[in-house]
Structure formats: structure tokens, C-alpha cells
Scaffold this motif. Structure first.
Motif, PDB file in Angstrom:
ATOM      1  N   ASP A  82      -7.219  -6.266  -0.871  1.00 46.75           N
ATOM      2  CA  ASP A  82      -6.230  -7.068  -0.152  1.00 46.75           C
ATOM      3  C   ASP A  82      -5.206  -7.699  -1.092  1.00 46.75           C
ATOM      4  N   ASP A  83      -5.538  -7.776  -2.366  1.00 47.55           N
ATOM      5  CA  ASP A  83      -4.655  -8.401  -3.344  1.00 47.55           C
ATOM      6  C   ASP A  83      -4.256  -7.338  -4.365  1.00 47.55           C
ATOM      7  N   ARG A 117       0.817  -1.217   0.000  1.00 42.23           N
ATOM      8  CA  ARG A 117       0.000   0.000   0.000  1.00 42.23           C
ATOM      9  C   ARG A 117       0.852   1.269   0.000  1.00 42.23           C
TER      10      ARG A 117
END
Length: 550
Positions: A347-348, A159
């Protein structure tokens, strides 16, 4: 989660991501024979494209706009104009977090905007095999209006892309700006026509040889310009590292770039060598300073369309694996905007995508004077072999990015040296422009060096000497070629066509150039190719169309 990425400025486009899957990405230039690099003039196109894909626009969770340098305007709702606020071109003056969004609200439409560089970086990493494997990677982003910046993604902290700062202080525009002093163009050329220059320059450098004295003159002029702008110790802070500084450096460099006694061809080759050498040396040094924390490297931004620099980076050994998406320039910015949100909220980090996620062919009646017959790809291979003439090949959904990869292509045998001239003439291109080959991936190593898989035409390959007389149409003056490899897994129909053509001719490749009107995007339908009329055979979806008057 439904994410819609949008670029409203030049090379405008709309991309829709459902979960982690790219549903479509449509560049404005690929609709209705629009001008190359067309922007979005009417925001209603977003709703229209989303509905055509079978989605409700009100279900979009994140509307994301690519950043730019200033507020722009777009027409919407019956022609009413409204200001569209955008994130900046590059973030870093007060916030080093590349992926921190700017939230905006215009006429009760809530949307996010990420910096332009963030979109490039995100698109490169999210579409890469490294993201698919959950691996670390460096990302080098170099675009026209900014310096080359190096970033690093950590698999466990994707991120936040860590910035390693600029490699040096030349804007991406330096390549065409310096070259215009020597190139065979009517200089100066104004934007947006400058967007087409780097490809022409890259083709023309093959006609010259870099001169050591000229490269040294350029290097000395660059160092002097940087010192004039930043002082002997370099920039004092990030706030000085901006486009204005880059434009001033470029102006000072251009004023001091005098190469007496050097031919235009050699001067152009020297400019190419100077910038390319600076790029490779600076990248290697930056990765070494960082401790080479990854053997993976993504290249993105408009400068990543330079196949010779990409190949030089790959040969340098700075990375074990180098990835370039087929849309490294602003053609991929709508995807990049969506990928920023993907990195922020999902999340991926891996985007599941296809290079053929562009618009489908429109259905339009054929013109009078044209006939149609069923035609398999094996039968098309026989037509190409027996006629020795080009065929417009339109199939399925369009390619993403600026390069025709077999869905919006003109295909032709490469066994005649005159075929390059034929294709350049029908395309209205300069005679020095090379024609690219499309080759079976399993045979590429026999014909090309290195000949390793390159499905998106983003690296330089040499035609092996024993093949140069057999396929002269795709052999550039320096013996190189911009290769596209085709595998049965990735494109079975094109692979079958090339296999059938090889069985007839002994040659595992065809010429491949884009099917479009001059200065326009790819043909959106068969009828457009008929109206163009410069090639009397068109193949599309198992049908061969022929002009009766040809």
C-alpha cells in the motif's frame, strides 16, 4: 510481507525487503573479491544470503527476478543446470503496463519476473523523496540496450507508471560506441569491458572542446540514420521500437561519423555534447508536451551515472527537484525487482533504505608483518594530516551501487597535486582519470559550485577558483569534481573524520576512491587489503593496521 529481488545476469545481486524496509542488497561482485559485474552462477546463494540476514527462505512471499532479453541459465542444487525464464528487457509491444508481472515456475519454484526497465523505474521512484512524500514524479530511464523512455507516476495511482514513450532513438550504448572511434582506447572493446568505458570517456572529454561543426555532423548523421530505419514519418508502431532498430541506427550513424580536422579530444567532447544536448532538449520537449504534470524527476539506468548529463538536466529547469539513486545502473536491479513487487502488492510505494545496506565485512586474521592499534577517527585524521599519505578505510556494511561512499574507500589528503597520480597508480588507472572529493556538506558550497548536497557523487560540481590551488588533487583538468557531500545525520563517523581533519588542516575534504582489486568488487575484509599491499595503512572499526615493512 517478505520480498526477495534477484538479478541473475551481469551485475547479479540479491535484495531482501521486509515490509517496506530494505534489509540488505548484495551484489555478487562485492563477495570474495569477485569480478566486477559478476552474475549469479549458483542460485543457492539466495538461500545463503537470506539465512545470513536471519530469515527463513521458505518465508519469502514473493521471489522476483529481474527481466532480460532471453532465457538464461543458473547452476543450482549440486551443479544441476536449469533454464531460468525471465521477463523481457522492456515491455510495451502488446502491453503498456510496465508493472504487470510474468509468473513462472521452475522445478516447483514459483517466482515473478518484471521487465528490466520496470526494475530500473521502480527502484528510482520507490527510493526517491517523492515516493516518501507521496508525490507525483517523472522517471527517465535510459539503459545500454534501449532508448531513453520517460514515465510518469501519479501519487494516487502509483501501481501504474504511465509511459510517455521514447525521447529519441539512440541506445545508451551509443555513447561508448561512437566515442571508441576517437578515444584513446584499443578499440573495438567487447562486452563486458564496455561497461567500464563510459566513466573513462566522461573523464577524457574534459581535455577537449566541442566543435560546432562536429556536433552538427553528428546530428545530421543521426537524423539520416533514423530516417533510413523508420522512414520519414518515424516508427509506425511500438513493435518497431526495439533494440535491433537501435543497433542498426547506431551502425548507420557510426558509418557516417567522419570528423576530418578534429582532434581526438575535441571529437570525443563533441560526441558527449551531441548526445547530452539531444537528451536535454528531448526531455524538456516531452515534459512540456505532457503539460509538466510534476516538478519532480528521477533519473535511472546506466546513463544516469553520467554526472555531466545529470547536471545539465538539473540546470535546464525541466524539474524543480532531480533524484538519482546511488545504484542507477544494473547494480540496483535486484532492488528494482523487489520494488516492482512492492509497487504491485504493498500500500505504500516508499522503500525505507540505507545506502549502506551491502554486505558486512568478513572477519579474517591479519597477515604476518602487520600490526594493529586502537585508533579513533580523530586520531586517524591526525595520521592523514601528518603523513600526507592515503589510508584504506573499511567500515561497517558496504555501499550499494558502483561508487565507494566511505565504507569501502581509499582516503587521502587533497592538498598535493601529486596525490591524484599516486592514487591512480596504486589503482592501476589511466593518468587522466580524476579523483573524487568527500566534503563536509556544510562547507561544500564554499568550495564547490553549486556545492549543494550530493551524497552519492551523481552530479558535476566546479571547484571554486580560490580553492583550486588548495585542493589540486581533486580538481579535474576542466576545474570540475565528482563531489560526495557528508552530513552528520547520514554518516556521523565520516563527518567526524572530516571535521577533525579540517580542524588540523583548514581543509574540509579528502580524496575518496574505491578500495578494491583492479577489475574486482570492493574489498570484503581487511585481510584482502593487506594482501593487495599497495597502501601500508588500513583503518577499520576503530583499529589502525600498519605494515611493519613500510
Amino acid at each position: 510481507m517478505l520480498i526477495c529481488g534477484v538479478k541473475v545476469t551481469h551485475d547479479g545481486g540479491v535484495a531482501l525487503v521486509d515490509g517496506n524496509r530494505l534489509t540488505f542488497s548484495t551484489e555478487m561482485e562485492k563477495l570474495d573479491n569477485n569480478l566486477r559485474h559478476a552474475r549469479i552462477e549458483d542460485l543457492n546463494v539466495i538461500d545463503r544470503l537470506v539465512r545470513q540476514a536471519g530469515y527463513d527462505p521458505t518465508a519469502i512471499n514473493h521471489l522476483v527476478l529481474d527481466g532480460w532479453r532471453k532465457t538464461t541459465k543458473a547452476k543450482t542444487w549440486g551443479g544441476q543446470e536449469l533454464p531460468i525464464l525471465l521477463a523481457p528487457y522492456r515491455r510495451g509491444i502488446r502491453d503498456a503496463d510496465l508493472l504487470r508481472p510474468y509468473p513462472f515456475n521452475t522445478l516447483d519454484i514459483q517466482y515473478l519476473s518484471y521487465p528490466h526497465y520496470a526494475g530500473h523505474v521502480a527502484s528510482a521512484y520507490c527510493t526517491s523523496p517523492f515516493a516518501q512524500r507521496g508525490a507525483d514524479s517523472y522517471v527517465l530511464c535510459w539503459d545500454g540496450a534501449m532508448f531513453p523512455y520517460l514515465y510518469h507516476f501519479e501519487a494516487g495511482n502509483f501501481r501504474r507508471a504511465r509511459s510517455l514513450g521514447p525521447l529519441f532513438y539512440l541506445l545508451g550504448d551509443a555513447y561508448h560506441t561512437l566515442a571508441q572511434q576517437f578515444a584513446p582506447f584499443d578499440a573495438p572493446i567487447e562486452w563486458p569491458h564496455t561497461l567500464a568505458l563510459p566513466g573513462k570517456i566522461m573523464a577524457f572529454v574534459a581535455y577537449g572542446e566541442p566543435q560546432e561543426s562536429a556536433v552538427r555532423t553528428l546530428a545530421d548523421a543521426y537524423e539520416g540514420a533514423v530516417t533510413r530505419v523508420f522512414g520519414p514519418d518515424g516508427p509506425a508502431g511500438d513493435e518497431q521500437i526495439n533494440e535491433a532498430a537501435g543497433r542498426l541506427i547506431l551502425q548507420l550513424l557510426s558509418n557516417r561519423t567522419v570528423l576530418p580536422g578534429t582532434s581526438a579530444e575535441d571529437a570525443l567532447a563533441s560526441v558527449h555534447a551531441f548526445v547530452g544536448d539531444l537528451l536535454v532538449r528531448s526531455l524538456v520537449a516531452a515534459v512540456e508536451r505532457d503539460g509538466r504534470r510534476s516538478g519532480n524527476l528521477c533519473l535511472v539506468g546506466g546513463c544516469a551515472l553520467n554526472i555531466k548529463w545529470n547536471s545539465a538536466i538539473r540546470r535546464s529547469g525541466v524539474a524543480d527537484e532531480v533524484w538519482v539513486p546511488p545504484f542507477p545502473n544494473d547494480a540496483g536491479s535486484a532492488i528494482g525487482a523487489a520494488c516492482c513487487a512492492l509497487l504491485t502488492f504493498a500500500d505504500d510505494p516508499y522503500l525505507r533504505w540505507s545506502p549502506y545496506a551491502g554486505p558486512a565485512l568478513n572477519q579474517a586474521p591479519i597477515l604476518p608483518g602487520w600490526t594493529s592499534v586502537p585508533c579513533s577517527v580523530e586520531e586517524l585524521a591526525a595520521v592523514l594530516h601528518s603523513s600526507g599519505a592515503p589510508v584504506v578505510y573499511l567500515d561497517g556494511r558496504a555501499e550499494l551501487g558502483p561508487r565507494a561512499l566511505g565504507h569501502r574507500s581509499i582516503l587521502a589528503p587533497a592538498v598535493s597535486a601529486g596525490m591524484r597520480d599516486v592514487l591512480n597508480e596504486v589503482k592501476g588507472r589511466e593518468g587522466y582519470r580524476p579523483v573524487a572529493p568527500m566534503c563536509l556538506v556544510e562547507r561544500a558550497g564554499e568550495v564547490f559550485d553549486p556545492g549543494i548536497p550530493d551524497p552519492f557523487m551523481l552530479f558535476d560540481h566546479d571547484v571554486r577558483p580560490q580553492w583550486r590551488d588548495r585542493v589540486p588533487a581533486i580538481c579535474h583538468v576542466d576545474g570540475s569534481a565528482r563531489l560526495q557531500t557528508v552530513s552528520v545525520k547520514d554518516e556521523p563517523r565520516l563527518h567526524a573524520l572530516l571535521s577533525a581533519y579540517e580542524s588540523l588542516s583548514g581543509v574540509p575534504l579528502l580524496c575518496n576512491t574505491s578500495a578494491n582489486l583492479s577489475g574486482r568488487g570492493f574489498f570484503p575484509d581487511v585481510r584482502s587489503a593487506m594482501q593487495w599491499g599497495k597502501i601500508p595503512r588500513i583503518w577499520s572499526d576503530g583499529v589502525l593496521y600498519s605494515c611493519e615493512d613500510s
